[in-house]
Design a protein around this motif. Structure first.
Motif, PDB file in Angstrom:
ATOM      1  N   GLY A  19      77.039  46.178  63.935  1.00  0.00           N
ATOM      2  CA  GLY A  19      77.984  47.288  64.078  1.00  0.00           C
ATOM      3  C   GLY A  19      77.561  48.487  63.250  1.00  0.00           C
ATOM      4  N   CYS A  20      77.029  48.185  62.083  1.00  0.00           N
ATOM      5  CA  CYS A  20      76.510  49.232  61.202  1.00  0.00           C
ATOM      6  C   CYS A  20      75.309  49.916  61.832  1.00  0.00           C
ATOM      7  N   ALA A  21      74.428  49.127  62.408  1.00  0.00           N
ATOM      8  CA  ALA A  21      73.193  49.686  62.969  1.00  0.00           C
ATOM      9  C   ALA A  21      73.451  50.427  64.277  1.00  0.00           C
ATOM     10  N   VAL A  22      74.239  49.827  65.150  1.00  0.00           N
ATOM     11  CA  VAL A  22      74.487  50.452  66.451  1.00  0.00           C
ATOM     12  C   VAL A  22      75.524  51.553  66.286  1.00  0.00           C
ATOM     13  N   GLY A  23      75.138  52.763  66.604  1.00  0.00           N
ATOM     14  CA  GLY A  23      76.075  53.865  66.412  1.00  0.00           C
ATOM     15  C   GLY A  23      75.659  55.077  67.200  1.00  0.00           C
ATOM     16  N   LEU A  24      76.077  56.225  66.712  1.00  0.00           N
ATOM     17  CA  LEU A  24      75.683  57.476  67.356  1.00  0.00           C
ATOM     18  C   LEU A  24      74.175  57.546  67.480  1.00  0.00           C
ATOM     19  N   GLY A  25      73.483  56.899  66.540  1.00  0.00           N
ATOM     20  CA  GLY A  25      72.032  56.896  66.556  1.00  0.00           C
ATOM     21  C   GLY A  25      71.458  56.321  67.842  1.00  0.00           C
ATOM     22  N   ASN A  26      72.094  55.280  68.368  1.00  0.00           N
ATOM     23  CA  ASN A  26      71.564  54.635  69.570  1.00  0.00           C
ATOM     24  C   ASN A  26      71.867  55.423  70.838  1.00  0.00           C
ATOM     25  N   ILE A  27      72.980  56.112  70.852  1.00  0.00           N
ATOM     26  CA  ILE A  27      73.420  56.749  72.095  1.00  0.00           C
ATOM     27  C   ILE A  27      73.150  58.247  72.046  1.00  0.00           C
ATOM     28  N   TYR A 102      78.244  64.130  57.460  1.00  0.00           N
ATOM     29  CA  TYR A 102      78.203  64.785  58.777  1.00  0.00           C
ATOM     30  C   TYR A 102      78.476  63.850  59.952  1.00  0.00           C
ATOM     31  N   TYR A 103      78.293  62.546  59.736  1.00  0.00           N
ATOM     32  CA  TYR A 103      78.465  61.581  60.834  1.00  0.00           C
ATOM     33  C   TYR A 103      79.878  61.628  61.441  1.00  0.00           C
ATOM     34  N   PRO A 104      80.925  61.644  60.598  1.00  0.00           N
ATOM     35  CA  PRO A 104      82.283  61.707  61.156  1.00  0.00           C
ATOM     36  C   PRO A 104      82.563  62.997  61.915  1.00  0.00           C
ATOM     37  N   PHE A 223      64.358  54.362  61.226  1.00  0.00           N
ATOM     38  CA  PHE A 223      65.105  54.154  59.974  1.00  0.00           C
ATOM     39  C   PHE A 223      66.584  54.412  60.187  1.00  0.00           C
ATOM     40  N   PHE A 224      66.873  55.549  60.800  1.00  0.00           N
ATOM     41  CA  PHE A 224      68.273  55.936  60.992  1.00  0.00           C
ATOM     42  C   PHE A 224      69.008  54.884  61.812  1.00  0.00           C
ATOM     43  N   SER A 225      68.399  54.476  62.913  1.00  0.00           N
ATOM     44  CA  SER A 225      69.075  53.584  63.830  1.00  0.00           C
ATOM     45  C   SER A 225      69.313  52.205  63.218  1.00  0.00           C
ATOM     46  N   LEU A 226      68.344  51.722  62.439  1.00  0.00           N
ATOM     47  CA  LEU A 226      68.513  50.407  61.827  1.00  0.00           C
ATOM     48  C   LEU A 226      69.228  50.492  60.477  1.00  0.00           C
ATOM     49  N   SER A 227      69.678  51.679  60.126  1.00  0.00           N
ATOM     50  CA  SER A 227      70.392  51.887  58.852  1.00  0.00           C
ATOM     51  C   SER A 227      69.539  51.528  57.641  1.00  0.00           C
ATOM     52  N   ILE A 228      68.226  51.701  57.772  1.00  0.00           N
ATOM     53  CA  ILE A 228      67.336  51.351  56.669  1.00  0.00           C
ATOM     54  C   ILE A 228      67.351  52.438  55.594  1.00  0.00           C
ATOM     55  N   ALA A 229      67.189  52.022  54.356  1.00  0.00           N
ATOM     56  CA  ALA A 229      67.088  52.939  53.222  1.00  0.00           C
ATOM     57  C   ALA A 229      68.342  53.775  53.008  1.00  0.00           C
ATOM     58  N   THR A 230      69.473  53.268  53.464  1.00  0.00           N
ATOM     59  CA  THR A 230      70.720  53.981  53.213  1.00  0.00           C
ATOM     60  C   THR A 230      71.731  53.081  52.501  1.00  0.00           C
ATOM     61  N   GLY A 231      71.230  52.081  51.803  1.00  0.00           N
ATOM     62  CA  GLY A 231      72.118  51.256  50.990  1.00  0.00           C
ATOM     63  C   GLY A 231      72.948  50.239  51.758  1.00  0.00           C
ATOM     64  N   THR A 317      82.284  51.792  63.859  1.00  0.00           N
ATOM     65  CA  THR A 317      81.718  50.630  63.160  1.00  0.00           C
ATOM     66  C   THR A 317      80.586  51.048  62.218  1.00  0.00           C
ATOM     67  N   SER A 318      79.947  52.184  62.498  1.00  0.00           N
ATOM     68  CA  SER A 318      78.914  52.686  61.580  1.00  0.00           C
ATOM     69  C   SER A 318      79.527  53.479  60.438  1.00  0.00           C
ATOM     70  N   ALA A 319      80.538  54.284  60.750  1.00  0.00           N
ATOM     71  CA  ALA A 319      81.171  55.099  59.709  1.00  0.00           C
ATOM     72  C   ALA A 319      81.761  54.211  58.619  1.00  0.00           C
ATOM     73  N   ILE A 320      82.336  53.062  59.005  1.00  0.00           N
ATOM     74  CA  ILE A 320      82.904  52.191  57.974  1.00  0.00           C
ATOM     75  C   ILE A 320      81.786  51.622  57.080  1.00  0.00           C
ATOM     76  N   SER A 321      80.609  51.422  57.646  1.00  0.00           N
ATOM     77  CA  SER A 321      79.503  50.906  56.834  1.00  0.00           C
ATOM     78  C   SER A 321      79.025  51.971  55.850  1.00  0.00           C
ATOM     79  N   LEU A 322      78.964  53.214  56.322  1.00  0.00           N
ATOM     80  CA  LEU A 322      78.563  54.305  55.431  1.00  0.00           C
ATOM     81  C   LEU A 322      79.549  54.417  54.283  1.00  0.00           C
ATOM     82  N   LEU A 323      80.820  54.354  54.637  1.00  0.00           N
ATOM     83  CA  LEU A 323      81.864  54.440  53.626  1.00  0.00           C
ATOM     84  C   LEU A 323      81.750  53.272  52.653  1.00  0.00           C
TER      85      LEU A 323
HETATM   86  N1  TRP Z   1      72.452  53.297  62.165  1.00  0.00           N
HETATM   87  C1  TRP Z   1      73.502  54.247  62.366  1.00  0.00           C
HETATM   88  C2  TRP Z   1      73.427  54.754  63.798  1.00  0.00           C
HETATM   89  O1  TRP Z   1      72.527  54.406  64.518  1.00  0.00           O
HETATM   90  C3  TRP Z   1      73.421  55.390  61.409  1.00  0.00           C
HETATM   91  C4  TRP Z   1      73.247  54.960  60.003  1.00  0.00           C
HETATM   92  C5  TRP Z   1      72.195  55.176  59.219  1.00  0.00           C
HETATM   93  C6  TRP Z   1      74.145  54.215  59.252  1.00  0.00           C
HETATM   94  N2  TRP Z   1      72.371  54.626  57.993  1.00  0.00           N
HETATM   95  C7  TRP Z   1      73.561  54.034  57.986  1.00  0.00           C
HETATM   96  C8  TRP Z   1      75.372  53.663  59.521  1.00  0.00           C
HETATM   97  C9  TRP Z   1      74.204  53.310  57.005  1.00  0.00           C
HETATM   98  C10 TRP Z   1      75.999  52.949  58.559  1.00  0.00           C
HETATM   99  C11 TRP Z   1      75.425  52.765  57.300  1.00  0.00           C
HETATM  100  O2  TRP Z   1      74.247  55.507  64.222  1.00  0.00           O
END
Ligand code: TRP
Length: 443
Positions: A19-27, A102-104, A223-231, A317-323
């Motif tokens: 849920g964290c990985a799949v987000g706006l990044g994929n679509i 910026y994601y929200p 990186f963005f799509s797999l949520s890598i390097a963002t904690g 589902t991604s925004a909650i992971s960022l938060l």
């Molecule tokens: N992977 C998310 C997407 O594809 C964006 C994203 C990057 C993300 N780093 C994150 C989401 C960390 C949650 C947590 O849209």
């Protein structure tokens, strides 16, 4: 510390990470970047980076989280053995925070479009064309309202904690997401332009490969799509009991996330080619190009509601992971209560996100070399903070973390573990560095 929250089940952990990985990044992001960067060639580069660089990093981040049971800054401090190592965790939290800002905003646009289509697409029926509609919307103050709405949903879920908040939300939302996506992709395949759309997604235009900026764009996207390097992966790994294995979930997340991106392409490009709109429209692809499609399509309001509903669910589902990354940082490091931390983090993210929300409207004068603040934040995060931080994490696990400990923490068999460490020690830092330097024009 006793009583750290944990995932209720392994499936829940995988679902939440997916849920964290799949987000706006994929679509939204994948489709517009693929549209601009040669379609299938971009997909191929993306896959190349996922296998070579992202999978080892995915396991590395999970291992850091699980073995320390801490948010990123404390995790690095603990593994590095010296207080100063906490600094190595800062880019992880910072990366999440910049994206959280910026994601929200984009998720908010999707929510607003979703509600309009749900109401039958009144604006389309009023005869306003998609450009004018989107233009008027982002030129107004109202994006702030929708940004706030998404943040509030995020706070509500994250305040519920790991098992009863994040895990539960993903158990409900992820199946819904899969259903919507498969339904829409199936519909896309019945359209007359399906062949051209599929060719665009799957038949590479090799000439795109000679442009180094396409390589960086694909790396940033991976990186963005797999949520890598963002904690996020470190943080989610930290709620994992020590006896749970890592390689399986890492593979599931990498495969699942990639599958979502490909199916999203199968949903979007047949429609784009069927109705003769431009696949290379850029970031407005989802918000201007797709509405043009829905307007011409029979049953367009339903398809529009499904499409933007999909975008909203994926984004939430991604925004909650960022938060959660920022919340875990505040909770673990400063001992702040979860609900208060969620409020604090979201408020800070909201404020920093204001220039992104109003960047085409009241704050349109605020630009950096012609780019809007939303663009600047996305570029800064994906093409700078993420690659640099990924390099840092690879170097840390490859060189600083004691080899025997790191290998054991990875759960990999001896042969795979050797390859894993080689990738982190040499391959990842060198390749990421080369791509970065090259795209900056320094190599
Ligand atoms: N992977 C998310 C997407 O594809 C964006 C994203 C990057 C993300 N780093 C994150 C989401 C960390 C949650 C947590 O849209």
């Amino acid at each position: 510390m006793t009583g750290r929250e944990q995932w209720a089940s392994n499936a829940g952990f995988i679902l939440a990470t997916l849920g964290c990985a799949v987000g706006l990044g994929n679509i939204w992001r994948f489709s517009y970047l693929a549209g601009q960067n040669g379609g299938a060639a971009f997909l191929l580069l993306y896959l190349f980076w996922v296998v070579l660089i992202c999978l080892p990093l995915l396991i590395a981040e999970f291992a850091i989280g699980r073995s320390t049971q801490r948010e990123p800054t404390m995790a690095f401090e603990k593994l590095g053995g010296r207080h100063a190592w906490w600094l190595a965790g800062v880019p992880s939290v910072l990366g999440a925070f910049v994206i959280l800002a910026y994601y929200p905003v984009i998720a908010g646009w999707a929510l607003r479009f979703f509600l309009d289509y749900l109401g039958g697409g009144s604006e389309a029926r009023a005869g306003v064309n998609p450009e004018a509609r989107f233009g008027a919307f982002i030129a107004s103050w109202s994006p702030l309202l929708w940004q706030a709405a998404i943040m509030s949903i995020g706070v509500a879920i994250v305040s519920g904690g790991i098992g009863r908040g994040i895990e539960l939300a993903n158990r409900v939302l992820m199946p819904l997401l899969a259903l919507l996506l498969i339904g829409l992709a199936g519909y896309g395949l019945t359209l007359p332009g399906a062949g051209a759309g599929l060719a665009f997604v799957f038949l590479p235009d090799w000439s795109a490969l000679s442009d180094p900026s396409v390589w960086l764009a694909a790396l940033g996207q991976a990186f963005f799509s797999l949520s890598i390097a963002t904690g996020a992966l470190i943080t989610y790994g930290s709620y994992l009991p020590r006896e749970r294995a890592l390689p399986g979930p890492a593979l599931a997340v990498a495969l699942g996330d990639t599958a979502f991106a490909i199916v999203a392409g199968v949903m979007i490009f047949p429609a784009v080619f069927s109705f003769g709109v431009d696949p290379a429209a850029g970031p407005t692809l989802a918000f201007v190009t797709m509405p043009k499609v829905f307007e011409q399509m029979p049953g367009g309001a339903v398809a529009g509601a499904a499409f933007f509903g999909l975008l909203v669910v994926a984004a939430v589902t991604s925004a909650i992971s960022l938060l959660e990354v920022v919340v875990a940082f505040l909770v673990d490091r400063f001992g702040i209560g979860r609900a208060r931390a969620a409020l604090l983090a979201s408020l800070a993210g909201f404020v920093v996100g204001i220039p992104a929300a109003l960047g085409e409207g009241p704050l349109a004068w605020l630009r950096i070399s012609g780019r809007s603040m939303l663009d600047v934040m996305d570029f800064l995060a994906s093409n700078l903070i993420l690659p640099l931080n990924a390099m840092l994490i690879a170097l840390f696990v490859g060189w600083v973390w004691r080899a025997t400990d790191a290998r054991e923490a990875s759960d990999l068999g001896p042969a795979m573990a050797r390859w894993w460490r080689l990738s982190l020690r040499y391959l990842s830092p060198l390749l990421i560095g080369a791509v970065l330097l090259r795209s900056l024009g320094w190599l």
